[in-house]
Design a protein around this motif. Structure first.
Motif, short mmCIF file in Angstrom:
data_model
loop_
_atom_site.label_atom_id
_atom_site.label_comp_id
_atom_site.label_asym_id
_atom_site.label_seq_id
_atom_site.Cartn_x
_atom_site.Cartn_y
_atom_site.Cartn_z
N UNK A 85 -10.24 -2.42 0.26
CA UNK A 85 -9.52 -3.67 0.52
C UNK A 85 -8.22 -3.32 1.21
N UNK A 86 -7.95 -3.93 2.37
CA UNK A 86 -6.73 -3.63 3.11
C UNK A 86 -5.52 -4.36 2.55
N UNK A 87 -4.33 -3.91 2.98
CA UNK A 87 -3.08 -4.43 2.43
C UNK A 87 -2.47 -5.57 3.23
N UNK A 88 -2.96 -5.85 4.41
CA UNK A 88 -2.34 -6.87 5.25
C UNK A 88 -1.31 -6.25 6.18
N UNK A 89 -0.51 -7.09 6.83
CA UNK A 89 0.46 -6.62 7.82
C UNK A 89 1.73 -6.10 7.16
N UNK A 90 1.96 -4.80 7.32
CA UNK A 90 3.15 -4.17 6.74
C UNK A 90 4.10 -3.64 7.81
N UNK A 91 3.81 -3.92 9.06
CA UNK A 91 4.61 -3.39 10.17
C UNK A 91 6.09 -3.76 10.01
N UNK A 92 6.95 -2.73 10.13
CA UNK A 92 8.39 -2.94 10.07
C UNK A 92 8.96 -3.16 8.68
N UNK A 93 8.15 -3.04 7.65
CA UNK A 93 8.62 -3.31 6.29
C UNK A 93 8.89 -2.02 5.53
N UNK A 94 9.75 -2.12 4.52
CA UNK A 94 10.00 -1.02 3.59
C UNK A 94 8.99 -1.14 2.47
N UNK A 95 8.16 -0.13 2.33
CA UNK A 95 7.03 -0.19 1.40
C UNK A 95 7.21 0.80 0.27
N UNK A 96 6.94 0.34 -0.93
CA UNK A 96 6.90 1.22 -2.10
C UNK A 96 5.46 1.21 -2.60
N UNK A 97 4.79 2.34 -2.43
CA UNK A 97 3.42 2.48 -2.90
C UNK A 97 3.46 2.66 -4.41
N UNK A 98 2.73 1.83 -5.13
CA UNK A 98 2.73 1.87 -6.59
C UNK A 98 1.37 2.38 -7.07
N UNK A 99 1.41 3.58 -7.63
CA UNK A 99 0.21 4.25 -8.14
C UNK A 99 0.28 4.32 -9.66
N UNK A 100 -0.87 4.25 -10.30
CA UNK A 100 -0.91 4.46 -11.75
C UNK A 100 -0.73 5.94 -12.07
N UNK A 101 -1.42 6.79 -11.31
CA UNK A 101 -1.39 8.23 -11.59
C UNK A 101 -1.58 9.01 -10.30
N UNK A 102 -0.87 10.11 -10.18
CA UNK A 102 -1.06 11.02 -9.06
C UNK A 102 -1.54 12.34 -9.65
#
Length: 179
Positions: A85-102
């Motif tokens: 499932x894609x995330x949509x348009x994020x161009x030019x935005x400040x993104x914080x990827x939220x993961x449960x576990x790495x």
């Protein structure tokens, strides 16, 4: 003790410990993004509970989006990541990827490549859990709630073959007494 499918899991972390860590992460992120409106990009399915609680503690303006990736079969990472499932348009935005576990970092590597191709203004990684022994990539994990040993855990969004996400605490795979 909790039994999911064919495996038994023993208590590891309680709700109080989880919530304290989530609140501290929210405060750190809010301080870093005081004059910005970041997009919190939750990686489904595992991060939904963590992201929900993170947003309850986050006191700044923000947007929320989701993407669905898969890299696990059973209790092991396949090493290959597929986007469901894609995330949509994020161009030019400040993104914080939220993961449960790495753990191995394969999912992170994949999502960072997608973000770069999208042309985001910036990105950072927030993970409730990090397994330093298993992490094989060089990408920085900017916000880490709790470092844990390289053991399989369930609960609070994390699952074993679809079960256990709804458990409010964290359980770890029961050790074999013969090990």
């Amino acid at each position: 003790m909790v039994k999911l499918h064919d495996l038994e899991f023993e208590p590891y972390l309680d709700q109080k410990t989880l919530q304290k860590s989530v609140k501290e992460l929210a405060e750190r992120i809010a301080a870093d993004y005081a004059n910005k409106t970041p997009v919190f990009l939750g990686i489904l399915n595992g991060a939904f509970m963590f992201l929900s609680d993170l947003m309850k503690y986050y006191e700044g303006d923000c947007e929320i989006s989701f993407t669905k990736l898969a890299s696990y079969e059973g209790i092991s990472s396949t090493g290959e990541v597929s986007t469901l499932l894609g995330a949509g348009n994020l161009k030019g935005k400040d993104v914080i990827v939220v993961e449960d576990i790495v753990d191995t970092g394969s999912t992170l590597e994949h999502i960072v490549e997608v973000l770069k191709n999208e042309g985001v203004a910036s990105y950072r990684i927030a993970s409730l859990f990090l397994k330093p022994e298993a992490y094989k990539k060089t990408l920085p994990v900017d916000y880490v709630g709790i470092e844990i040993p390289n053991k399989f855990i369930v609960g609070y969004g994390l699952d074993y073959n679809g079960l256990g996400r709804n458990i409010s605490k964290i359980y770890q795979l029961k050790s074999d007494p013969n090990d």
